[in-house]
Motif scaffolding. Sequence first.
Motif, short mmCIF file in Angstrom:
data_model
loop_
_atom_site.label_atom_id
_atom_site.label_comp_id
_atom_site.label_asym_id
_atom_site.label_seq_id
_atom_site.Cartn_x
_atom_site.Cartn_y
_atom_site.Cartn_z
N GLU A 15 13.16 -0.07 1.68
CA GLU A 15 14.21 -1.08 1.83
C GLU A 15 13.86 -2.40 1.14
O GLU A 15 14.70 -3.00 0.48
N TRP A 16 12.65 -2.87 1.29
CA TRP A 16 12.24 -4.15 0.70
C TRP A 16 11.16 -3.97 -0.36
O TRP A 16 10.31 -4.81 -0.54
N GLY A 17 11.18 -2.85 -1.04
CA GLY A 17 10.15 -2.55 -2.03
C GLY A 17 9.50 -1.23 -1.67
O GLY A 17 9.78 -0.64 -0.63
N SER A 18 8.61 -0.77 -2.50
CA SER A 18 8.06 0.56 -2.28
C SER A 18 6.84 0.57 -1.37
O SER A 18 6.53 1.60 -0.79
N ASN A 19 6.13 -0.52 -1.22
CA ASN A 19 4.92 -0.56 -0.40
C ASN A 19 5.13 -1.54 0.75
O ASN A 19 5.42 -2.72 0.51
N GLN A 20 4.96 -1.05 1.98
CA GLN A 20 5.15 -1.91 3.14
C GLN A 20 4.01 -1.72 4.12
O GLN A 20 3.52 -0.61 4.31
N MET A 21 3.63 -2.80 4.79
CA MET A 21 2.61 -2.71 5.83
C MET A 21 3.27 -2.22 7.12
O MET A 21 4.48 -2.35 7.31
N ARG A 43 2.85 3.16 13.51
CA ARG A 43 1.65 3.59 12.77
C ARG A 43 1.35 5.08 13.01
O ARG A 43 1.08 5.81 12.06
N ARG A 44 1.43 5.50 14.26
CA ARG A 44 1.17 6.92 14.55
C ARG A 44 2.20 7.82 13.88
O ARG A 44 1.84 8.89 13.36
N ARG A 45 3.45 7.41 13.86
CA ARG A 45 4.48 8.21 13.20
C ARG A 45 4.25 8.26 11.69
O ARG A 45 4.42 9.30 11.06
N LEU A 46 3.83 7.14 11.11
CA LEU A 46 3.53 7.12 9.67
C LEU A 46 2.31 7.98 9.36
O LEU A 46 2.26 8.65 8.33
N GLU A 47 1.31 7.97 10.24
CA GLU A 47 0.15 8.84 10.05
C GLU A 47 0.55 10.31 10.10
O GLU A 47 0.03 11.12 9.34
N LYS A 48 1.48 10.65 10.98
CA LYS A 48 1.99 12.03 11.05
C LYS A 48 2.70 12.39 9.74
O LYS A 48 2.51 13.49 9.20
N LEU A 49 3.50 11.46 9.23
CA LEU A 49 4.19 11.71 7.95
C LEU A 49 3.17 11.81 6.80
O LEU A 49 3.39 12.56 5.85
N GLU A 50 2.08 11.06 6.91
CA GLU A 50 1.02 11.14 5.90
C GLU A 50 0.39 12.53 5.90
O GLU A 50 0.18 13.14 4.84
N ARG A 51 0.11 13.07 7.08
CA ARG A 51 -0.46 14.42 7.17
C ARG A 51 0.50 15.47 6.63
O ARG A 51 0.08 16.49 6.08
N ALA A 52 1.80 15.20 6.76
CA ALA A 52 2.82 16.13 6.24
C ALA A 52 3.07 15.94 4.75
O ALA A 52 3.83 16.69 4.15
N GLY A 53 2.44 14.90 4.15
CA GLY A 53 2.59 14.66 2.72
C GLY A 53 3.85 13.91 2.33
O GLY A 53 4.20 13.86 1.16
N ARG A 54 4.51 13.25 3.29
CA ARG A 54 5.76 12.54 2.99
C ARG A 54 5.55 11.07 2.68
O ARG A 54 6.39 10.45 2.04
N VAL A 55 4.46 10.49 3.17
CA VAL A 55 4.09 9.11 2.84
C VAL A 55 2.61 9.09 2.49
O VAL A 55 1.88 10.04 2.78
N LYS A 56 2.17 8.00 1.89
CA LYS A 56 0.76 7.86 1.57
C LYS A 56 0.32 6.42 1.80
O LYS A 56 1.13 5.49 1.76
N ARG A 57 -0.96 6.26 2.05
CA ARG A 57 -1.53 4.91 2.17
C ARG A 57 -1.79 4.39 0.77
O ARG A 57 -2.22 5.13 -0.11
N VAL A 58 -1.55 3.12 0.60
CA VAL A 58 -1.81 2.49 -0.69
C VAL A 58 -2.72 1.29 -0.46
O VAL A 58 -2.77 0.75 0.64
N PRO A 59 -3.46 0.88 -1.48
CA PRO A 59 -4.37 -0.26 -1.32
C PRO A 59 -3.64 -1.52 -0.90
O PRO A 59 -2.51 -1.77 -1.31
N SER A 60 -4.30 -2.29 -0.06
CA SER A 60 -3.76 -3.55 0.43
C SER A 60 -4.81 -4.64 0.23
O SER A 60 -6.00 -4.35 0.22
N ILE A 61 -4.37 -5.87 0.11
CA ILE A 61 -5.31 -6.97 -0.02
C ILE A 61 -5.92 -7.35 1.33
O ILE A 61 -6.88 -8.09 1.39
N TYR A 62 -5.35 -6.81 2.41
CA TYR A 62 -5.83 -7.12 3.75
C TYR A 62 -6.76 -6.01 4.24
O TYR A 62 -6.46 -4.84 4.09
N ALA A 63 -7.85 -6.39 4.87
CA ALA A 63 -8.86 -5.42 5.29
C ALA A 63 -8.38 -4.54 6.44
O ALA A 63 -8.72 -3.37 6.51
#
Length: 71
Positions: A15-21, A43-63
């Motif tokens: 909605e507001w760009g391709s990478n969101q925290m 976060r847990r739902r996004l992690e589930k989608l990550e395991r299913a291959g629908r989303v991925k983690r991308v590098p962030s400037i925040y630790a």
Amino acid sequence: MPEITDEQLIAKLTEWGSNQMTYVVANSLRMDGHKGIKTDYVRRRLEKLERAGRVKRVPSIYARMICWSPA
């Protein structure tokens, strides 16, 4: 807790760009009327989608903040 679909989560990532925290996705869902949604639930739902291959983690400037993108 209001139910959200996987498609709603993925739509919020783009909605507001391709990478969101995680907290941005959660806040956006709250603004759309999902008042009871918690950031850790999103976060847990996004992690589930990550395991299913629908989303991925991308590098962030925040630790400690996870940034997501549709796969």
